[in-house]
Design a protein around this motif. Structure first.
Motif, PDB file in Angstrom:
ATOM      1  N   ASP A 457     -10.059  -5.000  13.714  1.00 54.21           N
ATOM      2  CA  ASP A 457      -9.280  -5.865  13.762  1.00 54.21           C
ATOM      3  C   ASP A 457      -7.664  -5.409  13.188  1.00 54.21           C
ATOM      4  OD1 ASP A 457     -12.291  -6.091  13.256  1.00 54.21           O
ATOM      5  OD2 ASP A 457     -12.461  -4.425  11.253  1.00 54.21           O
ATOM      6  N   GLY A 458      -7.252  -6.137  12.413  1.00 54.13           N
ATOM      7  CA  GLY A 458      -5.554  -6.593  12.635  1.00 54.13           C
ATOM      8  C   GLY A 458      -5.107  -5.919  11.568  1.00 54.13           C
ATOM      9  N   SER A 459      -3.755  -5.646  11.242  1.00 54.66           N
ATOM     10  CA  SER A 459      -2.422  -5.555   9.959  1.00 54.66           C
ATOM     11  C   SER A 459      -2.149  -6.562   9.582  1.00 54.66           C
ATOM     12  CB  SER A 459      -2.717  -4.114  10.196  1.00 54.66           C
ATOM     13  OG  SER A 459      -1.233  -4.443  10.886  1.00 54.66           O
ATOM     14  N   LYS A 460      -1.378  -6.147   8.538  1.00 57.36           N
ATOM     15  CA  LYS A 460      -0.579  -7.042   7.635  1.00 57.36           C
ATOM     16  C   LYS A 460       0.209  -6.259   6.937  1.00 57.36           C
ATOM     17  CE  LYS A 460      -2.512 -10.096   4.997  1.00 57.36           C
ATOM     18  NZ  LYS A 460      -2.262 -11.864   5.684  1.00 57.36           N
ATOM     19  N   ASP A 461       1.773  -6.798   6.957  1.00 56.46           N
ATOM     20  CA  ASP A 461       2.592  -6.165   6.081  1.00 56.46           C
ATOM     21  C   ASP A 461       2.443  -6.167   4.431  1.00 56.46           C
ATOM     22  OD1 ASP A 461       4.767  -5.055   4.907  1.00 56.46           O
ATOM     23  OD2 ASP A 461       6.733  -6.250   6.074  1.00 56.46           O
ATOM     24  N   THR A 462       2.732  -5.132   3.157  1.00 54.34           N
ATOM     25  CA  THR A 462       2.127  -5.367   2.422  1.00 54.34           C
ATOM     26  C   THR A 462       3.379  -5.513   1.492  1.00 54.34           C
ATOM     27  OG1 THR A 462       0.673  -3.846   3.138  1.00 54.34           O
ATOM     28  CG2 THR A 462       1.009  -4.734   0.118  1.00 54.34           C
ATOM     29  N   TRP A 463       3.311  -6.421   0.924  1.00 52.46           N
ATOM     30  CA  TRP A 463       4.591  -7.116   0.196  1.00 52.46           C
ATOM     31  C   TRP A 463       4.732  -6.771  -1.237  1.00 52.46           C
ATOM     32  CZ3 TRP A 463       7.959 -12.156   2.469  1.00 52.46           C
ATOM     33  CH2 TRP A 463       7.996 -11.508   3.805  1.00 52.46           C
ATOM     34  N   VAL A 464       4.944  -5.679  -1.629  1.00 52.63           N
ATOM     35  CA  VAL A 464       4.983  -5.649  -3.669  1.00 52.63           C
ATOM     36  C   VAL A 464       6.628  -6.870  -4.688  1.00 52.63           C
ATOM     37  CG1 VAL A 464       4.909  -4.106  -5.247  1.00 52.63           C
ATOM     38  CG2 VAL A 464       4.068  -3.279  -3.157  1.00 52.63           C
ATOM     39  N   LEU A 465       6.255  -7.374  -5.053  1.00 51.78           N
ATOM     40  CA  LEU A 465       6.953  -8.109  -4.805  1.00 51.78           C
ATOM     41  C   LEU A 465       7.717  -7.885  -6.471  1.00 51.78           C
ATOM     42  CD1 LEU A 465       5.255 -11.935  -4.823  1.00 51.78           C
ATOM     43  CD2 LEU A 465       6.741 -10.211  -2.748  1.00 51.78           C
ATOM     44  N   SER A 466       9.226  -8.121  -6.474  1.00 53.09           N
ATOM     45  CA  SER A 466       9.087  -7.247  -7.558  1.00 53.09           C
ATOM     46  C   SER A 466      10.040  -8.346  -8.853  1.00 53.09           C
ATOM     47  CB  SER A 466      11.010  -6.083  -7.669  1.00 53.09           C
ATOM     48  OG  SER A 466      12.072  -6.540  -8.174  1.00 53.09           O
TER      49      SER A 466
END
Length: 828
Positions: A457-466
């Motif tokens: 399985d793959g991965s993703k970056d996780t963007w926490v938006l400000s």
């Protein structure tokens, strides 16, 4: 991404608008660049039993997971609460154990858990902090609610991969990253590092990151994090305990260690008091921790709270310990060691998954031990019920969670895929802090109930938006912070020195083999008829390939094009042959991976080209000589680029010295063998062997610039054997070796030469005092006896010198046995 009514969630709109503004060709170009960076940077995850090779390139999706500020606030509060709760539980279970005596937790669930380390009971930890870094595997239900799937308290992995994902994706989508106001990760790692370094309560504490070694599934991350945090990457064999203090073995002796950030499971850390069969731990480590002489993060035994059966008790424990309800619920869990829970599980198998009570699962590992009740036959259910009746405490039942989906980029567009998110919490100077991001995993299967790195399985970056301005903090020091001037880095661990030594040897060995095979390919490409130089090349190939079994076949062999092509293919591609180019390149890459935290990014990318070049994957059905020659030339340019970086970019510290020392030893041995094979007998001036050896030793232009004549034996022998100004000569290598050895640490109270210092002094003297005229003189049989005896002496000295250096600096064994050997057979 989509709300329940089918509309796009507000925090996704800006990203999707920006994504749509990029042409398809531009998106493809950017993603190709990202994939190239992943390969060049060597981002891998070790997959056990993978037929493609254990080290698999990291799978990263082109589209990040976006988390709004509101979601972040909710998750942050819940994760800090959970880390605090688990830390308090650990403090009780390894301390007064009131939770057991008051019946809040079943004793069998704790004392029967292999992760409960009795040797650590009563052990004090600084500031009462057992969990310095904690991770939770989270799933979001289709209705948007978040659930905790697993708690990771042993040595949570993935933070380094999350950081690398961020670097890759922020470079691929810089405009979107800026416009979406994505929070940075550096402040999280700063808080984590600063809190760790404050624990030993001393100025400039020595911190190390303890790894199980290169065969661990996340070894890339260990090396990456060690470099990012500024810690020394070590294995168990790099450390030793003396008088309840931990020391790091270095070239300069033993150095005290104050802090260990472990990526090794607790039970493997000390073979004396924990697992006796552990080969990766440090004997006596538990005693050193109990004595308060070293701090370990996370604390030994912290894996106890990873037990999923504990989830069924956490809601009540949270109210009991913290006086509040859990902010983020766990997936419903029943421990079958309790009669009512066991009955419920057996009555509701269709909606549950059955797992062993004492196991170590995560979204990064394959969940093969799980049993899905709905998929079980009547016979399997009956067998399970029978086992539960006898050993119900060995099983837990958990609600079967349906994962929500996140958009992934597949087949040129966005498609939904089940996802899970791992978020990290670290103990900072002012309490727990949550990483503004995480490691998102997406399933390769549309109906996956879990995601697993081991299954591809793959991965993703996780963007926490400000919602406001984003901090631009960097882990690098700001310009207004004073630094203490230094001329070198931290002490070089002996294992790292050993690997650098062999990196130099394998790099030089590969280069020597490349030049030899290029000589063969050049003659095949030019369609030169078999002659004396071909015979000489054939003899070199045969004799070098026979070194491993100690036999030399000096009998003449008939040489033709077909036999030379066959030998060339064998030398190029046969991974099982110790002398082949492919085997040496494999060793070179493997050794480089062991010290990648000490190589520049450019140096690593240069060596990694061999892994990316598909021409090396398998031998062609029919040898294309022209293509082979180009491959050899390109490979030689790659190795030359690495050598140039070594000479021009590496500071002249001990790391550079041992790397260059290995290279000089290997080049000296190779050149000695070439001279012995080609010049020790016969008439090399008449049969072209002088031109051949100048070509193989990369000294043809040097000879021409000096003599403006056809090669002559005396001049060639002087250039390649004696001349200490020629960087390709044996004399140059011996002088460089002597200089490196003189700079290595030594015992000040030793008035006489011992071990490697004695060997190199005698070797250099033998070469400088040799009668040059006698070396060139041949007897009536055409043999140069004096030359052959000197070369044999020098050839014997090289492995003796290598072993002596290894025993003194890498394995820290005395040199007395080597001294005896030298005096018996090789003294002046």
């Amino acid at each position: 991404m989509m709300a329940a009514d089918g509309s796009i969630r507000p925090h996704w709109r800006r990203f999707l608008t920006g994504l749509e503004s990029l042409a398809e060709a531009e998106l493809t170009r950017r993603w190709d660049t990202a994939q190239r960076l992943i390969h060049e940077n060597g981002i891998t995850y070790n997959v056990y039993g993978d037929p493609r090779g254990m080290a698999r390139p990291w799978e990263l999706d082109a589209v990040p997971l976006l988390i709004s500020q509101e979601e972040r606030d909710f998750l942050e509060a819940g994760l800090i609460q959970r880390a605090t709760l688990l830390n308090r539980i650990l403090a009780d279970l390894y301390g007064p154990q009131r939770l057991l005596t008051e019946g809040k937790l079943p004793a069998a669930l704790v004392l029967g858990n292999p992760q409960f380390l009795r040797a650590c009971h009563g052990m004090e930890v600084p500031d009462g902090t057992y969990l310095h870094i904690y991770a939770a595997d989270l799933a979001r239900a289709p209705d948007g609610r978040w659930w905790v799937l697993n708690d990771r308290a042993q040595a949570p992995s993935g933070a380094g991969y999350a950081l690398e994902n961020r670097i890759i994706l922020s470079r691929s989508l810089p405009e979107l990253f800026r416009d979406c106001r994505v929070e940075r990760l550096a402040s999280f790692f700063r808080s984590f590092r600063d809190a760790l370094l404050a624990l030993p309560e001393r100025d400039e504490p020595r911190a190390v990151l303890l790894t199980p070694g290169p065969f661990n599934e996340t070894y890339f991350e260990h090396a990456y994090l060690a470099r990012y945090l500024g810690f020394t990457l070590v294995e168990g064999a790099d450390l030793t305990v003396r008088d309840d203090h931990v020391f790091l073995k270095t070239l300069d002796g033993l150095k005290p260690v104050d802090l260990i950030l472990r990526r090794l499971d607790s039970e493997f850390c000390d073979p004396l008091e924990l697992r006796a069969d552990s080969l990766v731990g440090v004997a006596g480590l538990v005693r050193a921790v109990k004595a308060g002489n070293v701090v370990i993060a996370n604390a030994l035994g912290s894996g106890l709270v990873e037990n999923e059966a504990l989830m069924g008790f956490l809601p009540n424990l949270c109210r009991e310990i913290l006086g509040e309800d859990l902010h983020i619920p766990c997936i419903a869990t029943w421990w079958c060691g309790q009669e009512d829970a066991r009955a419920y599980v057996l009555d509701n198998l269709d909606s549950l998954v059955i797992n062993p009570t004492f196991q170590n699962r995560s979204m990064l590992a394959s969940p093969d031990e799980s049993m899905i009740g709905a998929d079980m036959s009547a016979k399997e259910r009956a067998a399970l019920a029978a086992r539960m009746a006898v050993r119900g405490y060995d099983y837990i039942g958990q609600e079967l969670v349906a994962l929500s989906t996140a958009p992934v980029w597949r087949d040129g567009g966005l498609q939904p895929a089940p996802m899970a998110l791992r978020m990290y919490v670290a103990a900072g100077p002012n309490g727990y802090v949550v990483m503004p991001g995480g490691l998102t995993r997406v399933s390769s299967s549309d109906d996956a109930r879990a995601v697993s790195m081991q299954r591809g399985d793959g991965s993703k970056d996780t963007w926490v938006l400000s919602s406001g301005p984003v901090s631009t903090f960097s882990m690098l020091r700001s310009g207004d912070q004073a630094v203490q001037l230094r001329r070198s880095g931290t002490a070089l661990p002996s294992r790292a020195a050993d690997n650098l030594f062999w990196l130099g040897r394998y790099a030089e060995r590969a280069e020597g083999t490349l030049r030899l095979l290029r000589g063969v390919a050049t003659r095949l490409a030019e369609d030169v008829m078999p002659g004396d130089s071909w015979s000489a090349l054939d003899r070199i190939l045969r004799m070098l390939s026979e070194e491993g079994n100690g036999e030399h076949d000096d009998a003449p062999h008939e040489v033709d094009v077909a036999s030379m092509e066959q030998q060339l293919t064998h030398w190029l591609y046969d991974r099982q042959a110790f002398f082949s180019l492919r085997s040496n390149l494999d060793h070179l890459q493997r050794t480089a991976s062991l010290v990648r935290d000490r190589l520049s990014l450019d140096a690593w990318r240069t060596l990694n080209r061999f892994q990316l070049d598909r021409a090396w994957e398998q031998p062609p059905a029919v040898l294309d000589v022209a293509a082979t020659l180009e491959l050899l030339n390109d490979s030689l340019r790659t190795l030359s680029a690495f050598s140039g970086m070594e000479m021009e970019n590496m500071t002249r510290n001990m790391g550079w010295r041992v790397l260059d020392l290995g290279r000089r030893l290997e080049r000296a041995g190779h050149t000695i063998e070439l001279i012995r094979i080609l010049l020790a007998e016969g008439d090399p001036e008449a049969d072209g062997r002088l031109e051949l050896i100048l070509e193989l030793a990369d000294s043809f232009m040097t000879y021409r610039s000096r003599y403006f004549s056809t090669p002559q034996l005396a001049a060639v022998l002087d250039l390649l054997l004696i001349d200490e100004t020629n960087p390709r000569s044996v004399g140059f290598q011996i002088t460089a070796i002597a200089e490196h050895i003189a700079a290595l640490p030594r015992e000040d109270d030793q008035p006489i030469l011992t071990g490697h210092r004695r060997v190199v002094t005698a070797t250099q003297a033998a070469l400088r005092l040799a009668d040059f005229r006698a070396l060139c003189k041949a007897d009536e049989h055409g043999r140069r006896t004096d030359l052959d005896e000197l070369l044999s002496r020098l050839a014997a000295d090289m492995p003796l010198l290598s072993d002596s250096i290894a025993s003194a600096y890498f394995s820290h064994v005395g040199n007395s046995d080597l001294d005896d050997l030298y005096r018996r057979g090789l003294s002046l």
